[in-house]
Design an enzyme around this catalytic site. Structure first.
Site, PDB file in Angstrom:
ATOM      1  CB  CYS A  12      -0.981  -0.042   1.176  1.00  0.00           C
ATOM      2  SG  CYS A  12      -2.385   1.096   0.993  1.00  0.00           S
ATOM      3  CG  HIS A  28      -3.133  -3.610   3.642  1.00  0.00           C
ATOM      4  ND1 HIS A  28      -2.129  -2.966   4.349  1.00  0.00           N
ATOM      5  CD2 HIS A  28      -3.826  -2.648   3.000  1.00  0.00           C
ATOM      6  CE1 HIS A  28      -2.217  -1.660   4.131  1.00  0.00           C
ATOM      7  NE2 HIS A  28      -3.232  -1.439   3.318  1.00  0.00           N
ATOM      8  CD  GLU A  87      -0.440  -5.662   6.071  1.00  0.00           C
ATOM      9  OE1 GLU A  87      -0.860  -4.487   6.138  1.00  0.00           O
ATOM     10  OE2 GLU A  87      -0.095  -6.199   4.995  1.00  0.00           O
TER      11      GLU A  87
END
Length: 231
Positions: A86, A203, A205
């Site tokens: 990002c 994302h 994560e």
């Protein structure tokens, strides 16, 4: 493997990334501050998501001037692995480590939701071990995720197998109806020609813990680590 996760003023996904790499994947992680110049012997540098320097001027444009970025650029140019997620992707394009640029979303609105991305590159570490016939559910949260590059750059990306992901359906169908931000060719991530620097808007994560009922992002990070260990 030893990872270094950079924190810039305004980063807000650094702790998430550290949690996944250290606690879920059991790798050594060091926290790097934007004023540092020593990368502490890491195998991979991660630039996390957030709003570095408040996204003033242009997302990533100020962060690229941080002292640590000169070390990151030198590290990458020597073949070191670098991943930007990002805002990290935006910083990498602003720094010239990745081709293209991230423009305002076509809707001119901030978008935060789950999307599906289909792996494209067969040779990049972060996609090599993935199923290239399906979509992986990964969250996005950005206002400037509209990937753009010149026709010449796009041709080079395709020729060199540098397109990492395209926005898709759950079944891996790529098309405008699945593109949340207007990205050129529905691109969600790219790598450099040497395939050691990776950038993506979604994302991983945030899709790595069983508690979140989604571990698709963990598959991406596992592929990255597995391929790094082979290199």
């Amino acid at each position: 493997m030893k990872f270094g996760v950079i924190t810039f003023p305004g980063s807000n996904c650094d702790r998430d990334m550290i949690y996944v790499l250290e606690h879920l994947m059991k790798h050594e992680v060091v926290q790097l501050w934007h004023k540092d110049t020593d990368l502490q012997g890491v195998d991979c540098v991660v630039l996390p998501g957030g709003f570095s320097y408040g996204d003033y001027l242009r997302s990533g444009a100020i962060a690229k001037l941080s002292p640590i970025m000169q070390s990151v650029i030198e590290f990458a140019n020597k073949g070191g692995y670098v991943v930007g997620v990002c805002n990290g992707f935006q910083i990498l394009t602003e720094s010239g480590l990745l081709p293209g640029a991230l423009r305002h979303n076509k809707s001119h609105k901030f978008i935060c939701k789950n999307v599906y991305i289909k792996p494209v590159s067969k040779s990049a570490a972060i996609t090599a071990d993935l199923d290239h016939n399906k979509g992986y559910k990964i969250p996005i949260a950005h206002g400037e995720g509209n990937y753009y590059c010149s026709e010449e750059t796009l041709a080079a990306l395709k020729a060199n197998d540098q397109i990492l992901f395209q926005y898709s359906s759950e079944n891996g169908e790529v098309g405008a109806e699945h593109n949340p931000n207007g990205s050129l060719e529905h691109i969600a991530g790219v790598c450099n020609a040497a395939k050691n620097v990776f950038g993506m808007m979604p994302h991983p994560e945030r899709a790595a813990d069983e508690e979140l009922r989604n571990t698709d992002g963990l598959d991406l990070l596992k592929s990255l680590v597995a391929q790094m260990q082979l290199s």
